[in-house]
Design an enzyme around this catalytic site. Structure first.
Site, short mmCIF file in Angstrom:
data_model
loop_
_atom_site.label_atom_id
_atom_site.label_comp_id
_atom_site.label_asym_id
_atom_site.label_seq_id
_atom_site.Cartn_x
_atom_site.Cartn_y
_atom_site.Cartn_z
N ARG A 129 55.13 38.34 32.04
CA ARG A 129 54.08 37.32 32.18
C ARG A 129 54.36 36.40 33.37
NH1 ARG A 129 54.02 32.94 29.33
NH2 ARG A 129 54.92 33.85 27.45
N ASP B 65 34.71 34.05 46.41
CA ASP B 65 34.89 35.32 45.69
C ASP B 65 34.42 36.42 46.64
OD1 ASP B 65 34.42 37.64 44.19
OD2 ASP B 65 33.73 36.54 42.43
N LYS C 52 36.54 46.34 41.16
CA LYS C 52 35.46 46.91 41.97
C LYS C 52 36.06 47.72 43.13
CE LYS C 52 32.95 44.43 39.14
NZ LYS C 52 32.62 43.05 39.39
C1 PLP Z 1 32.61 41.87 38.60
C2 PLP Z 1 32.69 40.57 39.30
C3 PLP Z 1 33.43 39.52 38.78
C4 PLP Z 1 34.15 39.63 37.45
O1 PLP Z 1 35.17 40.56 37.54
P1 PLP Z 1 35.75 41.35 36.26
O2 PLP Z 1 36.84 42.15 36.85
O3 PLP Z 1 34.62 42.17 35.72
O4 PLP Z 1 36.20 40.32 35.29
C5 PLP Z 1 33.50 38.35 39.49
N1 PLP Z 1 32.87 38.21 40.66
C6 PLP Z 1 32.12 39.20 41.20
C7 PLP Z 1 31.44 38.98 42.50
C8 PLP Z 1 32.01 40.42 40.53
O5 PLP Z 1 31.28 41.40 41.07
#
Ligand code: PLP
Length: 421
Positions: A58, A184, A209
């Site tokens: 952790r 992000d 992703k």
């Molecule tokens: C999918 C996504 C998230 C969340 O990510 P997870 O791995 O599904 O928790 C956050 N921001 C964007 C732009 C995303 O496409």
């Protein structure tokens, strides 16, 4: 190793520390909850932070550490922190900055999961959040900043309509108020866009992703610019991430690293195929509009030329003239494309946001965001683009209103796709 010259090299060698024990060329999966101490003194020293060995996964794990160094190298960051999902990355990154009584100013275009986190969860911690309706309006950001504002937050490429943020002036605005710009960059990926080079301080990824790229593992990353407050990285890792505990599995970290090593190749193809499909969809009479920043018709195209010279990414959306009825027929007609809420996968995926990801927003809010009943999101994968076009053609045909005259095209879409090339 010293800073590699190209992204292609950095994705394979960036931040690597060879396995001295066995010479393993691929980073091993250290699937171990904890790590043994040699003796009493080593245990004491490790808990005191006096040596940099591992003690419990952790707090740190050698597989994760290798992947963190790679992501930091790719983003041009000083350091990266891996966590269990993209949502965990948003949560941990922002809780490293915000406490009760603080305010966050965010783009209205953020991912719906992030919107829910900010409005429903952060409000319970006493953190206030406002959204900038039009994130392309720098004055609206300026007007939204309050004395208690602790960060500006947005997505450089928004989902699903791919509006771009003008990062450099936004970073200047944040820094002028002594606060960071947090972004992000999930849709951008460091191959297309390195926000730190444009002034961002903290860069978040859902590694679920494009970075993993195979749809096999959830994960999240937080990359931190060297110019940003040096205490932030330590506090976020030790006090926020380790205590809240959204740890990434070493197995998922390994899968992520496998993905990172081919990121440039994949994202180049995602972008090229998305552009080709966007251009083709734009010519179709069943389609009212296509949202893809790589198209000259997109309001963010000028920004795309500046910020995304390598391509505009794999996500696009398009709006069918026939509204929700047409969208329903389209979604049910495709055979190759997956009906799924994911993106950045080798497989192409189709989603109807108004009835799924954005169903909790009011119709008026969706209309304001340009997410109409006929809008479909396509996360373009790595299949042959001719095969994708043929599959989408099935959708377009199904989306035509019943009894409408057959629309005549050249080349004739009823021909096998190979025959028109
Ligand atoms: C999918 C996504 C998230 C969340 O990510 P997870 O791995 O599904 O928790 C956050 N921001 C964007 C732009 C995303 O496409």
């Amino acid at each position: 190793m010293s800073e590699p010259h190209s992204f292609a090299t950095a994705q394979i060698h960036g931040g690597e520390i060879p396995d001295a024990a066995h010479g393993s060329r691929v980073t091993p999966i250290h699937l171990s909850a904890g790590f043994a101490f040699d003796d009493f003194e080593q245990a004491r020293a490790r808990f005191a932070g006096e040596d940099d060995g591992y003690l419990y996964s952790r707090y740190g794990n050698p597989t994760l550490a290798q992947v963190e160094r790679r992501i930091a190298a790719l983003e041009g960051a000083d350091e990266a922190i891996l966590v269990g999902s993209g949502q965990a990355a948003v949560t941990v990154a922002l809780l490293g900055l915000l406490r009760a009584g603080d305010h966050l100013l965010a783009a209205s275009t953020v991912y719906e999961g992030t919107r829910g986190l900010l409005t429903e969860n952060f409000s319970r911690f006493g953190i206030e959040v406002d959204f900038v309706d039009d994130p392309s309006d720098l004055d609206a950001w300026r007007r939204g900043i309050r004395p208690i504002t602790r960060a500006l937050y947005g997505e450089p490429i928004a989902n699903p309509r791919t509006q771009l943020l003008d990062l450099a002036p936004l970073a200047d605005l944040a820094h002028g108020h002594g606060i960071p710009l947090v972004v992000d960059n999930t849709l951008g990926t460091p191959y297309l866009l390195r926000p730190i080079e444009h002034g961002a301080d903290v860069v978040i990824h859902s590694t679920s992703k494009y970075l993993t790229g195979t749809g096999s593992a959830l994960g999240g990353a937080i990359a931190i610019a060297s110019a940003f407050d040096p205490d932030y990285a330590r506090f976020t890792r030790e006090t926020i991430a380790s205590r809240l505990g959204p740890v990434l599995s070493p197995l998922n970290a390994f899968l992520l690293l496998q993905g990172l090593e081919t990121l440039a190749l994949r994202v180049e193809r995602h972008s090229a195929s998305a552009l080709e499909l966007a251009r083709w969809l734009e010519t179709r009479p069943e389609v009212a509009s296509v949202d893809y920043a790589g198209l000259a018709s997109h309001p963010s195209h000028v920004l795309a030329e500046r910020y995304l010279p390598r391509g505009a990414g794999g996500v696009l959306s398009f709006t069918l003239r026939g509204g929700e009825a047409a969208a329903r027929e389209f979604v049910d007609a495709v055979r190759l494309v997956s009906r799924m809420t994911h993106l950045g996968d080798v497989r192409t995926m189709l989603l109807h946001p108004a009835s799924t990801s954005h169903a909790r927003r009011s119709a008026a809010e969706r209309a304001a965001a340009g997410i109409g009943p006929g809008l479909l999101r396509l996360a373009v994968g790595l299949e042959g683009v001719a095969d994708l076009r043929a599959d989408l053609e099935l959708g377009l045909r199904a989306a035509r209103p019943a009894g409408s005259a057959r629309v005549v095209h050249f080349p004739d879409p009823s021909l096998p796709v190979a025959a028109v090339h």
